[in-house]
Design an enzyme around this catalytic site. Sequence first.
Site, PDB file in Angstrom:
ATOM      1  N   LYS A 148       0.718  -1.323   0.030  1.00  0.00           N
ATOM      2  CA  LYS A 148       0.037   0.275  -0.068  1.00  0.00           C
ATOM      3  C   LYS A 148       0.869   1.196   0.083  1.00  0.00           C
ATOM      4  CE  LYS A 148      -4.196  -2.049   2.133  1.00  0.00           C
ATOM      5  NZ  LYS A 148      -5.236  -2.031   3.097  1.00  0.00           N
ATOM      6  N   ASP A 174      -9.739   2.770   2.091  1.00  0.00           N
ATOM      7  CA  ASP A 174     -10.133   2.190   3.580  1.00  0.00           C
ATOM      8  C   ASP A 174     -10.572   3.256   4.484  1.00  0.00           C
ATOM      9  OD1 ASP A 174      -8.848  -0.285   2.738  1.00  0.00           O
ATOM     10  OD2 ASP A 174      -6.907   0.212   3.539  1.00  0.00           O
TER      11      ASP A 174
HETATM   12  P1  NDP Z   1      -0.107  -4.026   8.092  1.00  0.00           P
HETATM   13  O1  NDP Z   1       0.686  -5.391   7.641  1.00  0.00           O
HETATM   14  O2  NDP Z   1       0.133  -2.844   7.625  1.00  0.00           O
HETATM   15  O3  NDP Z   1      -0.319  -3.968   9.733  1.00  0.00           O
HETATM   16  C1  NDP Z   1      -0.580  -5.125  10.658  1.00  0.00           C
HETATM   17  C2  NDP Z   1      -0.185  -4.577  11.852  1.00  0.00           C
HETATM   18  O4  NDP Z   1      -0.627  -5.439  13.033  1.00  0.00           O
HETATM   19  C3  NDP Z   1       1.210  -4.202  12.228  1.00  0.00           C
HETATM   20  O5  NDP Z   1       1.256  -2.793  12.397  1.00  0.00           O
HETATM   21  C4  NDP Z   1       1.510  -5.217  12.979  1.00  0.00           C
HETATM   22  O6  NDP Z   1       2.567  -4.503  13.979  1.00  0.00           O
HETATM   23  C5  NDP Z   1       0.548  -5.422  13.915  1.00  0.00           C
HETATM   24  N1  NDP Z   1       0.387  -6.954  14.441  1.00  0.00           N
HETATM   25  C6  NDP Z   1       0.585  -7.963  13.970  1.00  0.00           C
HETATM   26  N2  NDP Z   1       0.469  -9.050  15.017  1.00  0.00           N
HETATM   27  C7  NDP Z   1       0.751  -8.170  16.197  1.00  0.00           C
HETATM   28  C8  NDP Z   1       0.777  -8.558  17.513  1.00  0.00           C
HETATM   29  N3  NDP Z   1       0.982  -9.861  17.917  1.00  0.00           N
HETATM   30  N4  NDP Z   1       0.878  -7.729  18.392  1.00  0.00           N
HETATM   31  C9  NDP Z   1       0.849  -6.406  18.293  1.00  0.00           C
HETATM   32  N5  NDP Z   1       0.800  -5.759  16.800  1.00  0.00           N
HETATM   33  C10 NDP Z   1       0.413  -6.896  15.900  1.00  0.00           C
HETATM   34  O7  NDP Z   1      -1.684  -4.534   7.725  1.00  0.00           O
HETATM   35  P2  NDP Z   1      -3.075  -3.706   7.563  1.00  0.00           P
HETATM   36  O8  NDP Z   1      -2.840  -2.677   8.238  1.00  0.00           O
HETATM   37  O9  NDP Z   1      -3.198  -3.445   6.016  1.00  0.00           O
HETATM   38  O10 NDP Z   1      -4.002  -4.609   8.004  1.00  0.00           O
HETATM   39  C11 NDP Z   1      -4.280  -5.092   9.651  1.00  0.00           C
HETATM   40  C12 NDP Z   1      -5.371  -5.984   9.478  1.00  0.00           C
HETATM   41  O11 NDP Z   1      -6.582  -5.290   9.238  1.00  0.00           O
HETATM   42  C13 NDP Z   1      -5.374  -7.178   8.780  1.00  0.00           C
HETATM   43  O12 NDP Z   1      -5.587  -8.399   9.506  1.00  0.00           O
HETATM   44  C14 NDP Z   1      -6.064  -6.932   7.406  1.00  0.00           C
HETATM   45  O13 NDP Z   1      -6.711  -8.221   6.912  1.00  0.00           O
HETATM   46  C15 NDP Z   1      -7.402  -6.166   8.082  1.00  0.00           C
HETATM   47  N6  NDP Z   1      -7.817  -4.876   7.014  1.00  0.00           N
HETATM   48  C16 NDP Z   1      -9.288  -5.182   6.997  1.00  0.00           C
HETATM   49  C17 NDP Z   1      -9.798  -4.389   6.030  1.00  0.00           C
HETATM   50  C18 NDP Z   1     -11.342  -4.145   6.178  1.00  0.00           C
HETATM   51  O14 NDP Z   1     -11.771  -3.460   5.087  1.00  0.00           O
HETATM   52  N7  NDP Z   1     -12.061  -4.893   6.990  1.00  0.00           N
HETATM   53  C19 NDP Z   1      -8.942  -3.238   5.252  1.00  0.00           C
HETATM   54  C20 NDP Z   1      -7.746  -3.373   5.489  1.00  0.00           C
HETATM   55  C21 NDP Z   1      -7.119  -4.247   6.418  1.00  0.00           C
HETATM   56  P3  NDP Z   1       4.068  -4.623  13.654  1.00  0.00           P
HETATM   57  O15 NDP Z   1       4.235  -3.635  12.389  1.00  0.00           O
HETATM   58  O16 NDP Z   1       4.942  -4.067  14.886  1.00  0.00           O
HETATM   59  O17 NDP Z   1       4.372  -6.077  12.978  1.00  0.00           O
END
Ligand code: NDP
Length: 284
Positions: free
Chosen positions: A68, A104
């Site tokens: 993205k 989004d």
């Molecule tokens: P990114 O990869 O940009 O972000 C994921 C985030 O989750 C990261 O900041 C990561 O932190 C954090 N994370 C993962 N595991 C942990 C943990 N164990 N503890 C704390 N933080 C954690 O992904 P997106 O932001 O694009 O997506 C995030 C979620 O949202 C996904 O599940 C995706 O499917 C969902 N989503 C849903 C949408 C909808 O329309 N409903 C639209 C877009 C996304 P770190 O960077 O520190 O690893």
Amino acid sequence: MIDAHTQIYGIIGNPVKHSLSPIIHNGVFQRLGLNAIYLAFEVNDLKKAIDGVRGLGLLGLSVTTPFKTEIIPFLDELDELSRKIQAVNTLLNEGGKIFGFNTDCLGAVQALKEKVNLTGKRVYLLDAGGAARAIGFGLKKEGAEIFIFNRSKERGEKLAKELGARYLPEFPSPRDLIPELIINATSIGMAPLANQSPLPADLLREGMVVMDIVYHPRQTKLLKEARLRGCQIIDGLEMLARQAAAQTEIWIGHKPDIDLIKEDLQKALTPPSLPSPDYGGIER
Ligand code: NDP
């Protein structure tokens, strides 16, 4: 019918095989009777993928993790919102010129506003990743008071600064700083973290609104706990359906019916109640 006139749309990401976007957009195209198809492309080399979009004349794409932000230098123009968020989830190809948008933000804000007036609301935004950034800018525009939680301090503080929000390294005790709205934008709750919740259940209070943007499973552990404690809940399909509808509008100028999109998604997420005899006992 697929023929020489079929217009091609799709999603690029990695991984992408779990994506529900093909279900949404092919359902919309079919209901509109459009000669168009939407496919999922698992991409390893982003530059080559974008060259392919231009070279083959794909008309529109969704963009998902991890591209993205990485995709921005390959685009010809960004709209104001995606430039501010520094994340793009939608591409429009007009004669080889590729425009980037972010739906989004709109999808999340629309889903929230169905249940809650955001102005002045005290919000816990869990995460500072791609989706959290989009939601954060939407909340800021609506005048919410935002508190960011993120395991990486640097990233959390950066987003908090951009939003005029506060970064909190850990959850306050349940009596302090009680939020009115909690939004999970981490991937906690989604497989392989489906048995986890991003925050302690004792922070949840009756009357709070709790939104989880994780959509698979639809009822995450967080949402189940929130429901048990009398919170109003908003699941991830609400945002997913609305961000996709906004993409359709960008691509073809038509706003599809959100309820029909949600019906398609619900069907796709509901496992068949009886095993099909065709599988002969073989696990799918
Ligand atoms: P990114 O990869 O940009 O972000 C994921 C985030 O989750 C990261 O900041 C990561 O932190 C954090 N994370 C993962 N595991 C942990 C943990 N164990 N503890 C704390 N933080 C954690 O992904 P997106 O932001 O694009 O997506 C995030 C979620 O949202 C996904 O599940 C995706 O499917 C969902 N989503 C849903 C949408 C909808 O329309 N409903 C639209 C877009 C996304 P770190 O960077 O520190 O690893």
